[in-house]
Design a protein around this motif. Structure first.
Motif: not given
Length: 525
Positions: A220-223, A246-250
């Protein structure tokens, strides 16, 4: 983060020389780790040329380091309990120095990104561990002194980073940016090796590790950091790549928060944020990171893009945001002992924000001399913020929770800085476009003033070697367009400083919402 316990009877005795040497060595590590976030900022063009990459990709040299730091900082408490405080700190200190040197020999952008990410990962360990040394090794009566010294790593290091980087780049070459860590690093490793108590490893904790939480956080933080870095260049949600990331991070950050709030032994103790002072203090700290790293990003960009300053010239201007702090920070513990720490932080943030508002009327002649006073004011505000803010956030945090609290507190400040840099870069771009369109509507060939200006510029070019009138006219139009672009960029930077100042004022009011409590080392008010 397990450090050998200090007998309660000894906790109020003044720290011994050996203890201060240990704490100081830890602070050197934290200083170097924070310094290396910003030390490349004024020298990116030189590094890009040295490793043969384009100007659009060089920002990853800083971003890769920050991603590594943000991921490891909250994990340091858990990993130090697994491998022992002494062993984990020493190994990462040595690896930090090794990968610092390796960065100087990177041959291309891919190598540099990988090496900087590992350097950031190992360096990130040094920040919360220095904080833990202060809270666990020093008696409570000397915590405010330790926090003031820690403030130097948090505010002075990023402010002076571009100065050191610019000087070394212009006089010795960009590789020396990475070699500079070796001498203080040798002292740090030696002092920690000789003074820290040996402890056994507790590898059994690996079986109890919150590995799903750690994996979710890393992804999440990397994305998220990649979105922040690449978003402005790729038109944010106008890019399918940014949308997917953004979807991956969220998704993964939401999963991470859910895991940390539900598992029995979380890798990152987010439950601490439920406490009033720690939660509000950490939000304010994020906004401080926004202002701290955002301003260190904006000023070198402005001086390089608009004023054409080289690395050393940028560094000399930035020095005035750092050097005055060395004179002010030693007096902060005395202020903490005499006044309500909330008022100290509130006024400091207002001064810091005020220094940004001093830059909202920039012009083509607004450069180093004009930035001198705002930078001095900014230095005063920054110097008195960090130690009292940390003390406010730690009210109600038990000694055994200090390591976990330090990880969350420092990670979110760095994450706030990442958000700030990305947001401010976008605001500069959008406001430049806005002002360019506005000015462009007035600058057209139907305007008598514009035609007169073009006639003057055409005559100038013909008087300076352009014999063809048509070519001279084209040169005049190009020059006028460049003038419009430069003025639009200046106005864009002015608008961005308004946003920066507003964020700091918001942070000041968050501090007023905290409870009045006894700051570490300060007498009750």
């Amino acid at each position: 983060m397990s450090v050998a316990a200090t007998p309660v009877a000894d906790q109020e005795r003044p720290a011994s020389l050996k203890t201060w040497i240990t704490v100081f060595a830890g602070l050197i590590g934290a200083f170097m780790a924070v310094l290396n976030i910003q030390i490349t900022n004024a020298s990116l063009l030189n590094i890009e040329g040295g490793i043969g990459t384009g100007v659009d990709n060089g920002a990853w040299i800083s971003t890769a380091y920050l991603i590594g730091e943000i991921i490891v900082i909250p994990l340091t408490d858990y990993l130090s309990r697994v491998f022992s405080f002494r062993r984990f700190l020493l190994v990462n200190a040595l690896l930090f120095l090794a990968f610092s040197v390796a960065c100087a020999f990177a041959r291309n952008l891919e190598e540099m990104i990988i090496l900087r990410a590992i350097q950031g990962f190992t360096g990130g360990v040094l920040i919360p561990m220095a904080f833990t040394l202060i809270l666990t090794k020093l008696p409570r009566s000397q915590h405010s002194v330790g926090m003031a010294l820690f403030a130097i790593t948090a505010t002075f290091a990023p402010a002076i980073g571009p100065t050191i980087g610019g000087y070394l780049t212009e006089n010795y070459g960009w590789q020396y940016i990475f070699f500079i860590n070796l001498v203080p690093g040798a002292f740090m490793v030696t002092a920690l090796y000789l003074n820290l108590e040996r402890q056994p490893m507790n590898l059994g904790l690996l079986k109890e590790g919150d590995w799903f939480g750690i994996l979710a956080m890393a992804i999440g933080l990397g994305a998220l950091q990649t979105v922040l870095e690449e978003g402005n260049k790729n038109d944010w949600l106008g890019s399918p790549f940014i949308v997917r990331l953004t979807i991956v991070a969220v998704v993964f950050l939401a999963l991470f928060v859910w895991i940390e709030l539900t598992v029995k032994n979380p890798a990152v103790n987010l439950r601490l944020l439920k406490r009033r002072n720690f939660g509000l203090g950490t939000v304010a700290n994020m906004l401080v990171g926004f202002g701290l790293y955002g301003s260190v990003y904006l000023l070198p960009q402005y001086l390089g893009q608009v004023q054409g300053y080289n690395s050393e010239q940028i560094g000399s201007v930035m020095a005035w945001t750092g050097l005055p702090q060395l004179l002010i920070i030693p007096f902060v513990p005395m202020l903490m002992g005499r006044f309500d720490t909330r008022i100290i932080v509130f006024l400091g943030l207002c001064v810091f924000g005020g220094s940004c508002f001093m830059n909202i009327h920039m012009s083509a002649n607004y450069s180093g001399d004009q930035l001198w006073l705002p930078n001095i004011v900014r230095a005063v505000g920054q110097a008195v913020v960090m130690a009292p803010l940390t003390a406010i956030a730690m009210v109600g945090v038990a000694r055994h929770e200090s390591a976990a609290a330090s990880g969350v507190f420092n990670m979110l400040r760095n994450l706030g800085g990442a958000f700030g840099t990305a947001m401010l870069a976008t605001i500069v771009t959008k406001r430049e476009q806005f002002h360019s369109n506005t000015i462009g509507n007035s600058v057209n060939l139907f305007s008598e003033t514009v035609r007169g200006r073009l006639d003057q510029m055409t005559a100038y070019f013909m008087a300076h070697g352009v014999t063809d009138p048509v070519a001279a006219r084209e040169q005049a139009i190009i020059a006028l367009g460049q003038t419009v672009k430069r003025q639009s960029l200046i106005m864009g930077y002015s608008d961005t400083f308004v946003v920066l100042g507003a964020m700091l004022i918001i942070a000041a009011f968050f501090v007023l919402l905290t409870k009045k409590g006894q700051a570490s080392g300060a007498p009750a008010h």
